[in-house]
Design a protein around this motif. Structure first.
Motif, PDB file in Angstrom:
ATOM      1  N   LEU A 105       0.831  -1.208   0.000  1.00 15.27           N
ATOM      2  CA  LEU A 105       0.000   0.000   0.000  1.00 15.27           C
ATOM      3  C   LEU A 105       0.863   1.254   0.000  1.00 15.27           C
ATOM      4  N   ARG A 106       1.968   1.208   0.743  1.00  7.16           N
ATOM      5  CA  ARG A 106       2.864   2.371   0.780  1.00  7.16           C
ATOM      6  C   ARG A 106       3.433   2.650  -0.610  1.00  7.16           C
ATOM      7  N   ARG A 107       3.767   1.590  -1.341  1.00  7.06           N
ATOM      8  CA  ARG A 107       4.301   1.785  -2.694  1.00  7.06           C
ATOM      9  C   ARG A 107       3.256   2.384  -3.629  1.00  7.06           C
ATOM     10  N   LEU A 108       1.971   2.204  -3.282  1.00 12.67           N
ATOM     11  CA  LEU A 108       0.900   2.812  -4.078  1.00 12.67           C
ATOM     12  C   LEU A 108       0.534   4.195  -3.554  1.00 12.67           C
ATOM     13  N   ASP A 109       1.378   4.750  -2.671  1.00 16.66           N
ATOM     14  CA  ASP A 109       1.224   6.106  -2.142  1.00 16.66           C
ATOM     15  C   ASP A 109       0.053   6.247  -1.178  1.00 16.66           C
ATOM     16  N   TYR A 110      -0.281   5.181  -0.467  1.00 14.07           N
ATOM     17  CA  TYR A 110      -1.268   5.281   0.609  1.00 14.07           C
ATOM     18  C   TYR A 110      -0.542   5.387   1.943  1.00 14.07           C
ATOM     19  N   THR A 111      -1.152   6.096   2.866  1.00 11.25           N
ATOM     20  CA  THR A 111      -0.659   6.143   4.237  1.00 11.25           C
ATOM     21  C   THR A 111      -1.436   5.121   5.046  1.00 11.25           C
ATOM     22  N   VAL A 112      -0.739   4.159   5.622  1.00 10.80           N
ATOM     23  CA  VAL A 112      -1.387   3.097   6.384  1.00 10.80           C
ATOM     24  C   VAL A 112      -1.356   3.464   7.865  1.00 10.80           C
ATOM     25  N   VAL A 113      -2.518   3.473   8.484  1.00  8.86           N
ATOM     26  CA  VAL A 113      -2.634   3.820   9.902  1.00  8.86           C
ATOM     27  C   VAL A 113      -3.267   2.651  10.644  1.00  8.86           C
ATOM     28  N   GLN A 114      -2.590   2.163  11.676  1.00  9.02           N
ATOM     29  CA  GLN A 114      -3.168   1.138  12.535  1.00  9.02           C
ATOM     30  C   GLN A 114      -3.861   1.829  13.711  1.00  9.02           C
ATOM     31  N   TYR A 115      -5.086   1.450  13.952  1.00  6.83           N
ATOM     32  CA  TYR A 115      -5.930   2.164  14.908  1.00  6.83           C
ATOM     33  C   TYR A 115      -6.475   1.194  15.939  1.00  6.83           C
ATOM     34  N   GLY A 116      -6.139   1.406  17.199  1.00  7.18           N
ATOM     35  CA  GLY A 116      -6.605   0.521  18.256  1.00  7.18           C
ATOM     36  C   GLY A 116      -8.030   0.828  18.677  1.00  7.18           C
ATOM     37  N   THR A 117      -8.927  -0.137  18.570  1.00  8.88           N
ATOM     38  CA  THR A 117     -10.322   0.062  18.988  1.00  8.88           C
ATOM     39  C   THR A 117     -10.761  -1.037  19.948  1.00  8.88           C
ATOM     40  N   ILE A 118      -9.809  -1.563  20.740  1.00  2.00           N
ATOM     41  CA  ILE A 118     -10.166  -2.587  21.716  1.00  2.00           C
ATOM     42  C   ILE A 118     -11.158  -1.989  22.709  1.00  2.00           C
ATOM     43  N   GLY A 119     -12.215  -2.731  22.969  1.00  2.00           N
ATOM     44  CA  GLY A 119     -13.284  -2.218  23.827  1.00  2.00           C
ATOM     45  C   GLY A 119     -14.447  -1.669  23.034  1.00  2.00           C
ATOM     46  N   MET A 120     -14.248  -1.488  21.710  1.00  2.00           N
ATOM     47  CA  MET A 120     -15.323  -1.027  20.834  1.00  2.00           C
ATOM     48  C   MET A 120     -15.646  -2.112  19.827  1.00  2.00           C
ATOM     49  N   SER A 121     -16.877  -2.146  19.369  1.00  2.00           N
ATOM     50  CA  SER A 121     -17.253  -3.095  18.332  1.00  2.00           C
ATOM     51  C   SER A 121     -18.439  -2.540  17.562  1.00  2.00           C
TER      52      SER A 121
END
Length: 345
Positions: A105-121
């Motif tokens: 994805l980075r090579r396709l010029d996207y910014t990858v963000v990992q987002y913690g949502t533990i406790g949410m669903s």
């Protein structure tokens, strides 16, 4: 004569304003529009290589970094792909796959963000993801995503929502990982090896039932049509529960165990050895994932090998969906499975 004490050194340091594109333009001797075209790699405007070099050198000298939020406001969308933090341990195989996906994805010029949502669903998690205005969301194992949650994401600008799970979600593209096929593959191998009383490890770690339940169901399918005995073996990933499971396997006369994956298999094999149970002479052991860990065991671990779709292929799928939101939202098969026979069976 009284003197006013000087402020501490930290307080005397003047905070410098962040450099702007106007500063870069002045230093490079070009317009702000040219700076924008160069730093955003705009291909529609022809700019000489010498000018591009001058702009990049000026940005480097000033320490200028484009403002992603401002750029997104002007463009009406982001280049952010959101990877919600998994609620469950996905293991090293999926970990390598996700790393490969992020690089692609980075090579396709996207910014990858990992987002913690533990406790949410469910919709609550979808609203939290939507606040970041991602252009795409890849949901791996998060519970409760609904069609309404997908709609929330799309209204906030997400052009692609991809899910990994046993069931499709309306509006999202499904990466279909047939966990039942892993159970079927393991049991078919053990039955072919002449095993008739087979245990199936069911991990007790929270969240893993999304994988373990269909693997057990697939194993039951084969057991039912083959006329063999099958027994679930609950097992937490710790030495003491493994000792209890090994003891139970011996007491009820099992002659084989499908241990959910290679990590649980290695744990159980150690416990069986401590109990004086021979592998495979007394009890055969089968894993899944085909990790290096399994090949390091003695005896070497038989396993179910999983061929995952490449991160490059999935990144391309996401890019296609972002570029064309009307693209087909059907399912994509994430993996295929086959048995690898080694010494433990």
């Amino acid at each position: 004569m009284n003197r006013t004490p000087e402020p501490p050194m930290r307080a005397r340091v003047t905070e410098r304003a962040a450099p702007t594109s106007a500063d870069v333009a002045r230093l490079a001797g070009v317009s702000r529009a040219t700076v924008s075209y160069v730093l955003n790699d705009t291909e529609a405007v022809r700019i000489s290589e010498a000018t591009r070099h001058r702009v990049r050198a000026a940005a480097e000298e000033l320490g200028y970094v484009p403002h992603a939020a401002a750029r997104s406001l002007r463009a009406g969308s982001t280049r952010m792909v959101l990877l919600p933090g998994a609620h469950i341990p996905l293991g090293p195989l999926y970990g390598r796959f996700l790393a490969e996906l992020q690089w692609a994805l980075r090579r396709l010029d996207y910014t990858v963000v990992q987002y913690g949502t533990i406790g949410m669903s469910g919709d609550e998690a979808a609203r939290a993801w939507a606040e970041l205005r991602p252009v795409a969301v890849l949901s791996f194992g998060e519970p409760g995503l609904t069609a309404h949650g997908v709609e929330i994401l799309k209204r906030s600008g997400a052009r692609a929502v991809v899910t990994l799970g046993p069931e499709p979600v309306e509006g999202a593209r499904l990466l279909h990982a047939d966990q039942a096929a892993i159970g079927r593959c393991a049991l078919e191998h053990l039955v072919e090896r002449g095993r008739r009383r087979i245990g199936v490890v069911v991990p007790q770690e929270p969240g893993l039932e999304v994988f373990s339940a269909p693997r057990l169901a697939g194993a039951r399918e084969v057991a039912d049509r083959s006329g063999v005995f099958i027994e679930p073996l609950p097992l937490a990933y710790e030495e003491e529960p493994a000792s209890l499971a090994a003891r139970r396997a011996r007491e009820i006369g099992l002659d084989a165990v499908f241990a959910y994956n290679d990590e649980y298999a290695a744990l159980l094999m150690r416990a069986l050895c401590d109990e004086g149970v021979g592998v495979p002479g007394d009890i055969a052991v089968m894993g899944a994932d085909d990790l290096l860990l399994g090949r390091l065991q003695r005896p070497r671990l038989s396993t179910v090998h999983l061929d995952l779709v490449t991160g490059e292929a999935l990144a391309s799928l996401v890019d296609t969906a972002v570029r064309d939101s009307s693209a087909d939202l059907g399912s994509t098969t994430l993996m295929t499975a086959y048995a690898v026979r080694r010494a433990s069976t």
